[in-house]
Design an enzyme around this catalytic site. Structure first.
Site, PDB file in Angstrom:
ATOM      1  N   LYS A   1       0.819  -1.215   0.000  1.00 50.67           N
ATOM      2  CA  LYS A   1       0.000   0.000   0.000  1.00 50.67           C
ATOM      3  C   LYS A   1       0.857   1.272   0.000  1.00 50.67           C
ATOM      4  CE  LYS A   1      -2.464  -0.957   3.736  1.00 50.67           C
ATOM      5  NZ  LYS A   1      -1.856  -2.248   4.160  1.00 50.67           N
TER       6      LYS A   1
ATOM      7  N   ARG B   1      11.234  -2.530  10.866  1.00 47.28           N
ATOM      8  CA  ARG B   1      10.139  -2.110  11.742  1.00 47.28           C
ATOM      9  C   ARG B   1       9.953  -3.140  12.851  1.00 47.28           C
ATOM     10  NH1 ARG B   1       4.908  -0.263   8.293  1.00 47.28           N
ATOM     11  NH2 ARG B   1       3.926  -1.370  10.000  1.00 47.28           N
TER      12      ARG B   1
ATOM     13  N   ARG C   1      -0.796  -9.152  12.974  1.00 50.19           N
ATOM     14  CA  ARG C   1      -1.379  -8.057  12.184  1.00 50.19           C
ATOM     15  C   ARG C   1      -2.283  -8.614  11.085  1.00 50.19           C
ATOM     16  NH1 ARG C   1       3.965  -5.582  10.444  1.00 50.19           N
ATOM     17  NH2 ARG C   1       2.764  -4.058   9.258  1.00 50.19           N
TER      18      ARG C   1
HETATM   19  P1  AMP Z   1       0.712   0.229   8.928  1.00 46.35           P
HETATM   20  O1  AMP Z   1       1.913   1.094   8.740  1.00 46.35           O
HETATM   21  O2  AMP Z   1      -0.489   0.695   8.147  1.00 46.35           O
HETATM   22  O3  AMP Z   1       1.006  -1.235   8.715  1.00 46.35           O
HETATM   23  O4  AMP Z   1       0.284   0.390  10.470  1.00 46.35           O
HETATM   24  C1  AMP Z   1       1.166  -0.007  11.503  1.00 46.35           C
HETATM   25  C2  AMP Z   1       0.411  -0.143  12.803  1.00 46.35           C
HETATM   26  O5  AMP Z   1      -0.175   1.110  13.166  1.00 46.35           O
HETATM   27  C3  AMP Z   1      -0.754  -1.127  12.794  1.00 46.35           C
HETATM   28  O6  AMP Z   1      -0.328  -2.464  12.993  1.00 46.35           O
HETATM   29  C4  AMP Z   1      -1.582  -0.597  13.974  1.00 46.35           C
HETATM   30  O7  AMP Z   1      -1.012  -0.953  15.212  1.00 46.35           O
HETATM   31  C5  AMP Z   1      -1.431   0.902  13.811  1.00 46.35           C
HETATM   32  N1  AMP Z   1      -2.488   1.470  12.940  1.00 46.35           N
HETATM   33  C6  AMP Z   1      -2.318   2.055  11.728  1.00 46.35           C
HETATM   34  N2  AMP Z   1      -3.510   2.448  11.226  1.00 46.35           N
HETATM   35  C7  AMP Z   1      -4.451   2.094  12.138  1.00 46.35           C
HETATM   36  C8  AMP Z   1      -5.860   2.189  12.178  1.00 46.35           C
HETATM   37  N3  AMP Z   1      -6.561   2.748  11.170  1.00 46.35           N
HETATM   38  N4  AMP Z   1      -6.504   1.714  13.278  1.00 46.35           N
HETATM   39  C9  AMP Z   1      -5.814   1.157  14.294  1.00 46.35           C
HETATM   40  N5  AMP Z   1      -4.489   1.003  14.313  1.00 46.35           N
HETATM   41  C10 AMP Z   1      -3.801   1.469  13.237  1.00 46.35           C
END
Ligand code: AMP
Length: 215
Positions: A22, A162, A173
Site C-alpha cells: 500500500k 520495523r 497483524r
Molecule cells: P501500517 O503502517 O499501516 O502497517 O500500520 C502499523 C500499525 O499502526 C498497525 O499495525 C496498527 O497498530 C497501527 N495502525 C495504523 N492504522 C491504524 C488504524 N486505522 N486503526 C488502528 N491502528 C492502526
C-alpha cells in the site's frame, strides 16, 4: 466517464493486508492525482518518534501488532481530512467498522463523498514473507526487501527493520486484518466503489494495474 478531473479531487481509500504494498503504490497514486497521502501508520510512527501524548498511548498497541483504539485514530484522521482540499488517499484507514462509520460521518459533514476504494490483494503466505524481509533506509526513507527488492550493498548496514515486522507480529497483524478490516470491505462494495487489484507481481506491474483503475 472520468470522475477525477482537476476540478474533482480524488478522494480514495487504499485497503489491503499489511505488506500488500500500500505504501509503495500510494506514492504512485498521489503523484498521478495530486491527492494527499494520509497513512495512519506513518502518522502514528511519527507521533511515537516525537514522543507526543498520542504516540505514548499508541506505542504499546503497535508494538504488539494490535490495533490502536478507534477514538485515537479517528481523531487523527478527521483533523487531517479537513486540510485535504486537493483530495486524499487514505492508506491504512479505516481498519474497523467504527472507523468506516466515522469516516462516512466526517465526509457527510464536509459535503463530499468517496470516489473509489482500491483493494490490493495478496495471499497470506506471501504477506508474511514480504513483511519479514522488509527493511527501511533511514536516510532516504526508501523501503527495500532483502530478496524481492535488494538494497545496494553499501547501505545494508544502515537499514532498519520495523519492530512489528517479525514473523509473530506480522501474523498477529494479518489476523487483525482478517477479523477487523476485511469485514469493512462489503460496506464499499455494495456502494459500487470497490476495485480489486492483484497485488502479486513486480512493483511496475502492480503500479500499472493500480493506475489503470483510477477514475
Ligand atoms: P501500517 O503502517 O499501516 O502497517 O500500520 C502499523 C500499525 O499502526 C498497525 O499495525 C496498527 O497498530 C497501527 N495502525 C495504523 N492504522 C491504524 C488504524 N486505522 N486503526 C488502528 N491502528 C492502526
Amino acid at each position: 466517464m472520468s470522475e477525477a478531473t482537476p476540478n474533482k479531487p480524488l478522494r480514495a481509500i487504499l485497503v489491503g493486508p499489511p505488506g500488500a504494498g500500500k505504501g509503495t503504490q500510494a506514492a504512485a497514486i498521489v503523484e498521478a492525482s495530486g491527492a494527499i497521502h494520509l497513512s495512519t501508520g506513518d502518522m502514528l510512527r511519527a507521533a511515537i518518534k516525537a514522543g507526543s501524548e498520542l504516540g505514548k498511548k499508541a506505542d504499546p498497541f503497535m508494538t504488539k501488532g494490535g490495533l490502536v483504539p478507534d477514538d485515537l485514530v479517528i481523531a487523527l484522521v478527521v483533523e487531517r481530512l479537513a486540510q485535504c482540499a486537493t483530495g486524499f488517499l487514505l492508506d491504512g484507514f479505516p481498519r474497523t467498522a467504527p472507523q468506516a462509520e466515522a469516516l462516512d460521518e466526517a465526509l457527510k459533514g464536509a459535503g463530499v463523498s468517496l470516489v473509489v476504494v482500491l483493494l490490493l490483494q495478496v495471499p497470506d503466505d506471501e504477506v508474511v514473507e514480504r513483511l519479514t524481509g522488509r527493511r527501511t533506509d533511514p536516510v532516504t526513507g526508501t523501503i527495500y526487501h532483502l530478496i524481492f527488492r535488494p538494497p545496494p550493498p553499501e547501505i545494508v548496514d544502515r537499514l532498519t527493520q520495523r519492530s512489528d515486522d517479525t514473523e509473530a507480529k506480522a501474523r498477529a497483524r494479518l489476523d487483525k486484518y482478517h477479523s477487523e478490516t476485511a469485514p469493512v470491505i462489503p460496506h464499499y462494495e455494495t456502494r459500487g466503489l470497490l476495485r480489486r487489484i492483484n497485488g502479486v507481481g513486480s512493483l511496475d506491474e502492480v503500479r500499472a494495474r493500480v493506475l489503470a483503475v483510477l477514475p
